[in-house]
Design an enzyme around this catalytic site. Structure first.
Site, PDB file in Angstrom:
ATOM      1  CG  PHE A  59      -6.787 -10.947  -8.559  1.00 31.58           C
ATOM      2  CD1 PHE A  59      -7.635 -12.046  -8.659  1.00 31.58           C
ATOM      3  CD2 PHE A  59      -5.802 -10.781  -9.507  1.00 31.58           C
ATOM      4  CE1 PHE A  59      -7.496 -12.964  -9.699  1.00 31.58           C
ATOM      5  CE2 PHE A  59      -5.646 -11.694 -10.556  1.00 31.58           C
ATOM      6  CZ  PHE A  59      -6.495 -12.789 -10.648  1.00 31.58           C
TER       7      PHE A  59
ATOM      8  CB  CYS B 215       0.485 -14.442  -1.762  1.00 38.04           C
ATOM      9  SG  CYS B 215      -1.079 -15.168  -2.284  1.00 38.04           S
TER      10      CYS B 215
ATOM     11  CG  ASP C 174      -2.226  -8.958  -4.061  1.00 38.19           C
ATOM     12  OD1 ASP C 174      -1.443  -9.930  -4.065  1.00 38.19           O
ATOM     13  OD2 ASP C 174      -2.734  -8.495  -3.022  1.00 38.19           O
TER      14      ASP C 174
ATOM     15  CG  ASP D 275     -12.384  -9.401  -5.884  1.00 33.96           C
ATOM     16  OD1 ASP D 275     -11.161  -9.422  -5.598  1.00 33.96           O
ATOM     17  OD2 ASP D 275     -13.183 -10.249  -5.463  1.00 33.96           O
ATOM     18  CB  SER D 276     -14.471 -13.245  -8.846  1.00 39.15           C
ATOM     19  OG  SER D 276     -13.803 -13.712  -7.690  1.00 39.15           O
TER      20      SER D 276
ATOM     21  CB  ALA E 132      -8.899 -11.516 -12.629  1.00 38.17           C
TER      22      ALA E 132
ATOM     23  NE  ARG F  56      -2.605  -1.604   3.377  1.00 33.84           N
ATOM     24  CZ  ARG F  56      -2.678  -2.883   3.707  1.00 33.84           C
ATOM     25  NH1 ARG F  56      -3.201  -3.761   2.847  1.00 33.84           N
ATOM     26  NH2 ARG F  56      -2.232  -3.328   4.871  1.00 33.84           N
TER      27      ARG F  56
END
Length: 417
Positions: A251, A361, A321, A273-274, A301, A235
């Site tokens: 995302f 990640c 992300d 976003d889903s 996405a 951020r």
């Protein structure tokens, strides 16, 4: 961070009594030469490294670990259902793993975050990061006076009450809430558990404060512990480059990046976003911070990015992300293809001079492999792209030198010609 961006509702489970975790007479003997990693203070013992177990330890019980020559190597939490058969509590055989030992580990981990929490930057931080803090299987995140914890291993489950007491005893804590609903518990033979452990129920309007911004924390229904504390540095990176840029946040989950970009002067914003519920929280976060985050698009996405590409859209700042795509090394081939496709589409959407912040990640994917995947995407896009920065998990998610597996979040700051 499996299924990291999936927005979940609350889970109702029936509590069961925790087992005693006191050290008994059980001993885990290693295969010849398998003590090498332990002498280097790596905390995991895999099933293939176990020669035999003497005694009858229950899941989570503390066992003495011996090398093939009989050398005492320390004490570990036993997990017969997991490929990681035991996790080390201590490498000192003369330690006693009891209530005081476990509580002291929690207190020491929390104390290491005191500088961050007293800095004025934030009132929210990861207090305990599992093996990285010597408390295998415990994740504990603090949001003001509320601590949300996950117990992900048989060892942590066995010490449930001691861990809950230790977290509740930390200064200023009024609530300890459990979110042990991560898929990893299945690999430990554990059922999900969710609910209040200590103190008062969490506030329904709980927020995390960070760098003058406010973000809603859904303790009971949000993903993980309610907010992505691990993207604090991400951020800050967005804040440094967002001014005047057309921003695409993919995302986006609950829109923290979008709030930061809007507050720092982005010229336009599209968040994808889903999850509709996650986007609803993103709208709430925009209201909490009195900013306009632009368009919130509920869509897959990959499909949305292809649509933007086909319409020849361009953006000056793209934030990518995605959720965890590889839980194990066996899933890496499929994950690398997905990462490459995402980054290929993103690079094609970058305006000349545009900046891409892209992350993985997936713990199974190294930074070196991730960089190679993104480089392949840029090559296929026929764009010259350079690395201008690297991103990692923040200081409250430490990585012991002896345990590199703790480093799961890695990111690149890229600029295209």
């Amino acid at each position: 961070c499996a299924d990291r961006h999936q927005y979940r509702g609350s889970v109702s489970t029936t509590p069961h009594p925790s087992s005693s975790a006191s050290p008994g007479s059980a001993t885990l003997w290693l295969q010849p030469s398998r003590e090498r990693s332990l002498t280097r203070r790596h905390p995991w013992i895999f099933s293939g490294g176990v020669a035999r177990v003497e005694g009858a330890p229950a899941p989570g019980h503390t066992v003495l670990v011996r090398g093939a020559d009989g050398t005492q190597l320390g004490w570990a939490a036993y997990s017969p259902a997991s490929q990681i058969r035991a996790r080390m509590w201590t490498f000192a055989a003369d330690d006693t793993v009891d209530d005081s030992f476990v509580a002291a580990r929690v207190a020491a981990a929390a104390a290491r975050r005191s500088l961050l929490l007293s800095s004025g930057l934030t009132d929210s931080a990861r207090l305990v990061f599992s093996e990285a803090d010597g408390v295998p299987g415990l994740i504990a995140d603090r949001y003001g006076d509320t601590v949300v914890c996950q117990l992900t291993t048989a060892g942590a489950e066995a010490w449930r009450e001691v861990l809950a007491d230790a977290l509740f005893a930390l200064p200023g804590v009024a609530c300890v809430y459990e979110r042990s609903d991560a898929d990893v518990r299945e690999r430990e033979g554990l059922a999900p558990r969710v609910g209040l452990l200590r103190g008062s129920p969490p506030a329904t309007d709980l927020v995390a404060h960070e760098s003058g911004h406010r973000f809603a924390v859904d303790v009971a229904g949000g993903h993980k512990t309610g907010f992505y504390l691990d993207q604090r540095d991400g951020r800050a990176a967005v804040a440094a480059v967002a001014a005047g840029r057309r921003v695409l946040n993919v995302f986006s989950y609950t829109g923290a990046f979008s709030v930061i970009a809007a507050a720092c002067g982005a010229s336009s914003l599209l968040s994808i976003d889903s999850s509709g519920p996650a986007l609803a929280v993103a709208a709430r976060n925009a209201s909490l911070n009195d900013v306009d985050v632009g368009e919130l698009m509920e869509a897959d996405a990959f499909t949305a990015l292809r649509g933007l590409r086909d319409r020849a859209q361009q953006y000056d700042l793209i934030l990518l992300d995605p959720p965890k795509l590889a839980n194990t090394e066996r899933q890496l081939d499929k994950a690398t293809r997905a990462y490459k496709d995402l980054n290929l589409l993103a690079v094609k959407l970058l305006a000349p001079g545009g900046v891409l912040l892209t992350w993985s990640c997936s713990g199974a994917m190294s930074m070196d492999l991730f960089q190679k995947v993104v480089a392949g995407a840029a090559l296929d896009a026929k764009r010259d792209v350079r690395i201008i920065g690297r991103l990692h998990q923040p200081s409250d998610h430490p990585v012991p030198l002896a345990f590199p597996e703790a480093e799961y979040l890695k990111g690149l700051v890229l600029q295209a010609d």
